[in-house]
Design a protein around this motif. Structure first.
Motif, PDB file in Angstrom:
ATOM      1  N   VAL A  40      63.322  56.397  22.056  1.00  0.00           N
ATOM      2  CA  VAL A  40      63.562  56.499  20.610  1.00  0.00           C
ATOM      3  C   VAL A  40      62.394  57.209  19.947  1.00  0.00           C
ATOM      4  CG1 VAL A  40      63.723  55.156  18.471  1.00  0.00           C
ATOM      5  CG2 VAL A  40      65.105  54.514  20.446  1.00  0.00           C
ATOM      6  N   ARG A  41      61.186  56.844  20.311  1.00  0.00           N
ATOM      7  CA  ARG A  41      60.005  57.474  19.714  1.00  0.00           C
ATOM      8  C   ARG A  41      60.007  58.976  19.983  1.00  0.00           C
ATOM      9  NH1 ARG A  41      56.351  55.331  22.622  1.00  0.00           N
ATOM     10  NH2 ARG A  41      56.444  53.335  21.545  1.00  0.00           N
ATOM     11  N   ARG A  42      60.322  59.347  21.219  1.00  0.00           N
ATOM     12  CA  ARG A  42      60.327  60.774  21.560  1.00  0.00           C
ATOM     13  C   ARG A  42      61.415  61.506  20.777  1.00  0.00           C
ATOM     14  NH1 ARG A  42      61.280  60.285  26.583  1.00  0.00           N
ATOM     15  NH2 ARG A  42      59.133  60.387  27.343  1.00  0.00           N
ATOM     16  N   ALA A  43      62.588  60.892  20.659  1.00  0.00           N
ATOM     17  CA  ALA A  43      63.681  61.549  19.949  1.00  0.00           C
ATOM     18  C   ALA A  43      63.359  61.750  18.475  1.00  0.00           C
ATOM     19  CB  ALA A  43      64.962  60.718  20.102  1.00  0.00           C
ATOM     20  N   VAL A  44      62.680  60.780  17.866  1.00  0.00           N
ATOM     21  CA  VAL A  44      62.306  60.920  16.457  1.00  0.00           C
ATOM     22  C   VAL A  44      61.252  62.012  16.297  1.00  0.00           C
ATOM     23  CG1 VAL A  44      61.259  59.749  14.481  1.00  0.00           C
ATOM     24  CG2 VAL A  44      62.935  58.541  15.898  1.00  0.00           C
ATOM     25  N   VAL A  45      60.258  62.007  17.153  1.00  0.00           N
ATOM     26  CA  VAL A  45      59.182  63.002  17.068  1.00  0.00           C
ATOM     27  C   VAL A  45      59.735  64.413  17.230  1.00  0.00           C
ATOM     28  CG1 VAL A  45      57.127  63.877  18.245  1.00  0.00           C
ATOM     29  CG2 VAL A  45      57.346  61.432  17.765  1.00  0.00           C
ATOM     30  N   HIS A  46      60.705  64.585  18.118  1.00  0.00           N
ATOM     31  CA  HIS A  46      61.266  65.911  18.388  1.00  0.00           C
ATOM     32  C   HIS A  46      62.413  66.269  17.451  1.00  0.00           C
ATOM     33  CE1 HIS A  46      59.659  65.697  22.796  1.00  0.00           C
ATOM     34  NE2 HIS A  46      58.709  65.924  21.903  1.00  0.00           N
ATOM     35  N   GLU A  48      65.330  64.928  17.243  1.00  0.00           N
ATOM     36  CA  GLU A  48      66.656  64.720  17.798  1.00  0.00           C
ATOM     37  C   GLU A  48      67.343  63.521  17.155  1.00  0.00           C
ATOM     38  OE1 GLU A  48      65.880  64.189  21.906  1.00  0.00           O
ATOM     39  OE2 GLU A  48      64.959  66.169  22.172  1.00  0.00           O
ATOM     40  N   LEU A  49      66.557  62.653  16.527  1.00  0.00           N
ATOM     41  CA  LEU A  49      67.077  61.451  15.893  1.00  0.00           C
ATOM     42  C   LEU A  49      66.359  61.284  14.560  1.00  0.00           C
ATOM     43  CD1 LEU A  49      68.885  58.882  16.354  1.00  0.00           C
ATOM     44  CD2 LEU A  49      66.839  57.770  17.259  1.00  0.00           C
ATOM     45  N   ARG A  50      67.121  61.057  13.505  1.00  0.00           N
ATOM     46  CA  ARG A  50      66.527  60.906  12.168  1.00  0.00           C
ATOM     47  C   ARG A  50      67.017  59.595  11.545  1.00  0.00           C
ATOM     48  NH1 ARG A  50      67.497  66.347  12.790  1.00  0.00           N
ATOM     49  NH2 ARG A  50      65.704  67.721  12.386  1.00  0.00           N
ATOM     50  N   PRO A  51      66.485  58.476  12.003  1.00  0.00           N
ATOM     51  CA  PRO A  51      66.955  57.197  11.473  1.00  0.00           C
ATOM     52  C   PRO A  51      66.514  57.001  10.025  1.00  0.00           C
ATOM     53  CG  PRO A  51      65.076  56.856  12.905  1.00  0.00           C
ATOM     54  CD  PRO A  51      65.428  58.309  13.017  1.00  0.00           C
ATOM     55  N   SER A  52      67.361  56.374   9.237  1.00  0.00           N
ATOM     56  CA  SER A  52      67.032  56.056   7.848  1.00  0.00           C
ATOM     57  C   SER A  52      66.503  54.631   7.779  1.00  0.00           C
ATOM     58  CB  SER A  52      68.272  56.191   6.967  1.00  0.00           C
ATOM     59  OG  SER A  52      68.011  55.670   5.673  1.00  0.00           O
ATOM     60  N   LEU A  88      62.015  49.065  14.950  1.00  0.00           N
ATOM     61  CA  LEU A  88      61.032  48.460  15.853  1.00  0.00           C
ATOM     62  C   LEU A  88      60.477  49.465  16.853  1.00  0.00           C
ATOM     63  CD1 LEU A  88      62.797  45.052  16.568  1.00  0.00           C
ATOM     64  CD2 LEU A  88      60.667  45.386  15.302  1.00  0.00           C
ATOM     65  N   CYS A  89      61.201  50.558  17.079  1.00  0.00           N
ATOM     66  CA  CYS A  89      60.762  51.581  18.039  1.00  0.00           C
ATOM     67  C   CYS A  89      60.223  52.827  17.344  1.00  0.00           C
ATOM     68  CB  CYS A  89      61.922  51.977  18.948  1.00  0.00           C
ATOM     69  SG  CYS A  89      62.599  50.637  19.946  1.00  0.00           S
ATOM     70  N   ASP A  90      60.107  52.814  16.032  1.00  0.00           N
ATOM     71  CA  ASP A  90      59.719  54.015  15.294  1.00  0.00           C
ATOM     72  C   ASP A  90      58.315  54.484  15.681  1.00  0.00           C
ATOM     73  OD1 ASP A  90      60.868  55.557  12.765  1.00  0.00           O
ATOM     74  OD2 ASP A  90      58.678  55.452  12.573  1.00  0.00           O
ATOM     75  N   PRO A  91      58.069  55.800  15.641  1.00  0.00           N
ATOM     76  CA  PRO A  91      56.733  56.300  15.978  1.00  0.00           C
ATOM     77  C   PRO A  91      55.645  55.828  15.010  1.00  0.00           C
ATOM     78  CG  PRO A  91      58.348  58.078  16.039  1.00  0.00           C
ATOM     79  CD  PRO A  91      59.026  56.902  15.443  1.00  0.00           C
ATOM     80  N   ASP A  92      56.008  55.528  13.775  1.00  0.00           N
ATOM     81  CA  ASP A  92      54.998  55.122  12.806  1.00  0.00           C
ATOM     82  C   ASP A  92      54.756  53.615  12.870  1.00  0.00           C
ATOM     83  OD1 ASP A  92      54.128  54.213   9.898  1.00  0.00           O
ATOM     84  OD2 ASP A  92      53.563  56.316  10.165  1.00  0.00           O
ATOM     85  N   GLY A  93      53.512  53.239  13.063  1.00  0.00           N
ATOM     86  CA  GLY A  93      53.183  51.836  13.203  1.00  0.00           C
ATOM     87  C   GLY A  93      53.515  51.006  11.984  1.00  0.00           C
ATOM     88  N   ARG A  94      53.474  51.626  10.783  1.00  0.00           N
ATOM     89  CA  ARG A  94      53.778  50.870   9.577  1.00  0.00           C
ATOM     90  C   ARG A  94      55.244  50.471   9.524  1.00  0.00           C
ATOM     91  NH1 ARG A  94      50.495  55.386   6.310  1.00  0.00           N
ATOM     92  NH2 ARG A  94      51.449  56.502   8.035  1.00  0.00           N
TER      93      ARG A  94
END
Length: 387
Positions: A40-46, A48-52, A88-94
């Motif tokens: 999930v983290r990789r997909a958001v960074v690249h 490929e995934l844009r969760p709201s 819970l899997c987002d790249p941003d720690g906040r």
């Protein structure tokens, strides 16, 4: 490898479409949770995934920048499982930290909380550990059986030790019935090993209970530790038959050893012909301790009308080349293929292989004889000489 990578990408896509976790991954595989977090983290960074995360931040787009580390106000309604898992899997720690309180009372998400308990970000890790301390003691058996393996798998991570210590403390505090259910019912091997360690430390099982664990488990470490503990706990009329009837050779070997402690040396003689080399070795030791002669028993069996399959092999394991080689060579022509194979193996152990005769056995109709003959001829491979 390509299939696995595609399967992991598909799991992220399914989670992004809002499917529940049990339809996204195999929740019983500890590695699947760590993989999901990474993917999930990789997909958001690249991109490929844009969760709201508007449900969490109160604003679309970059609203997450206004998050602070205080516990968030309750959401208008509980977030869907997939939405919370993505946060819970987002790249941003906040985002990860702010999402953790919403996992309280959501046992299906507890394995992801475990992943966060080994997070590189200290505030995320601290909040996840607090949540585990409050949620794990009351977790049902099924949740614990899924969550404990994830904790133990993450033990190798730099920051995974605190969660492991928490689990160990929990297992020592849980009612004995809960620990034994984990030992007997969890499919994860490291978890059963950890549960057995607690069972042994707390003395939750008697010798018979430990024998049943040893006989019923498929993991060599659990078998070994439980069988040894069963023997150390003292033998009984019920314990020894359970050990001797086990499918595992190492457990049967413990049962044979228990015969010696019970002074029942003669009962070890049938196990001189066991399919397990370890069990045969223990049986020879017990028979000797009772004043018997294992080699003599093997010779008598090999010279009889109905030769046990492994009698020639046992003779090779403890006999004498000068005394026994001729008998074993004779048995390489026995009508029973398993006896022929055992005789070839016995000759190899006695270093009494006749290369010419053994090469003839490479054409034997019994595959086991061919395998043993090929193994016995390895020292002669590449040599020239009479064939």
């Amino acid at each position: 490898m390509r299939n696995e990578a595609e399967s992991r990408r598909a799991a992220v896509r399914r989670l992004g479409r809002g499917l529940p976790l049990e339809r996204v991954l195999d929740v019983t595989r500890p590695k699947a949770w760590a993989d999901l977090d990474e993917d999930v983290r990789r997909a958001v960074v690249h991109g490929e995934l844009r969760p709201s995360h508007e449900w969490l931040t109160g604003a679309p787009g970059p609203g997450w920048r206004r998050l602070w580390r205080a516990a968030p106000a309750p959401a208008p309604e509980a977030p869907a499982e997939a939405r919370l898992a993505l946060a819970l899997c987002d790249p941003d720690g906040r985002i990860r930290e702010a999402a953790l309180p919403y996992a309280a009372g959501r046992p299906e998400l507890l394995p992801l909380v475990v992943v966060r308990a080994a997070d590189w970000a200290g505030p995320v890790r601290a909040r996840a550990l607090d949540l585990l301390r409050s949620e794990l003691p009351a977790a049902p058996d099924g949740t614990l059986a899924v969550t404990a393996p994830v904790i133990l798998r993450l033990a190798a991570r730099l920051r995974g030790g605190e969660a492991v210590a928490l689990l160990e403390g929990l297992l020592r505090a849980l009612p004995g019935a809960a620990v034994t259910r984990l030992l007997l019912g969890c499919p994860d091997v490291p978890t059963r090993r950890a549960a057995l360690a607690v069972v042994l430390d707390r003395g939750l099982y008697d010798g018979l209970g430990l024998a049943l664990v040893a006989a019923g488990d498929h993991d060599p470490v659990v078998q070994e530790r439980a069988a040894s503990a069963a023997v150390a706990a003292g033998t009984s009329d019920a314990t020894v038959p359970v050990l001797l009837g086990a499918r595992s050779g190492r457990v049967r070997a413990a049962g044979v050893t228990a015969l010696r402690g019970a002074g029942r040396h003669a009962e070890a003689e049938p196990y001189l012909f066991d399919r397990s080399g370890r069990t045969r070795a223990c049986a020879r030791w017990v028979v000797r301790q009772g004043g018997g002669d294992p080699a003599g028993a093997y010779r008598s069996a090999c010279a009889g009308a109905d030769v046990p399959d492994r009698a020639p092999l046992g003779l090779g394991e403890c006999g004498s080349r000068a005394v026994d080689a001729a008998l074993l060579r004779e048995l390489t022509g026995h009508p029973n293929g398993r006896v022929r194979a055992s005789a070839v193996a016995g000759l190899r152990l006695l270093d009494a292989v006749d290369p010419r005769r053994t090469r003839e056995l490479l054409d034997d109709p019994e595959p086991a004889v061919v395998r043993e003959a090929a193994r016995a001829l390895r020292p002669w491979n590449g040599r020239t000489g009479p064939r």
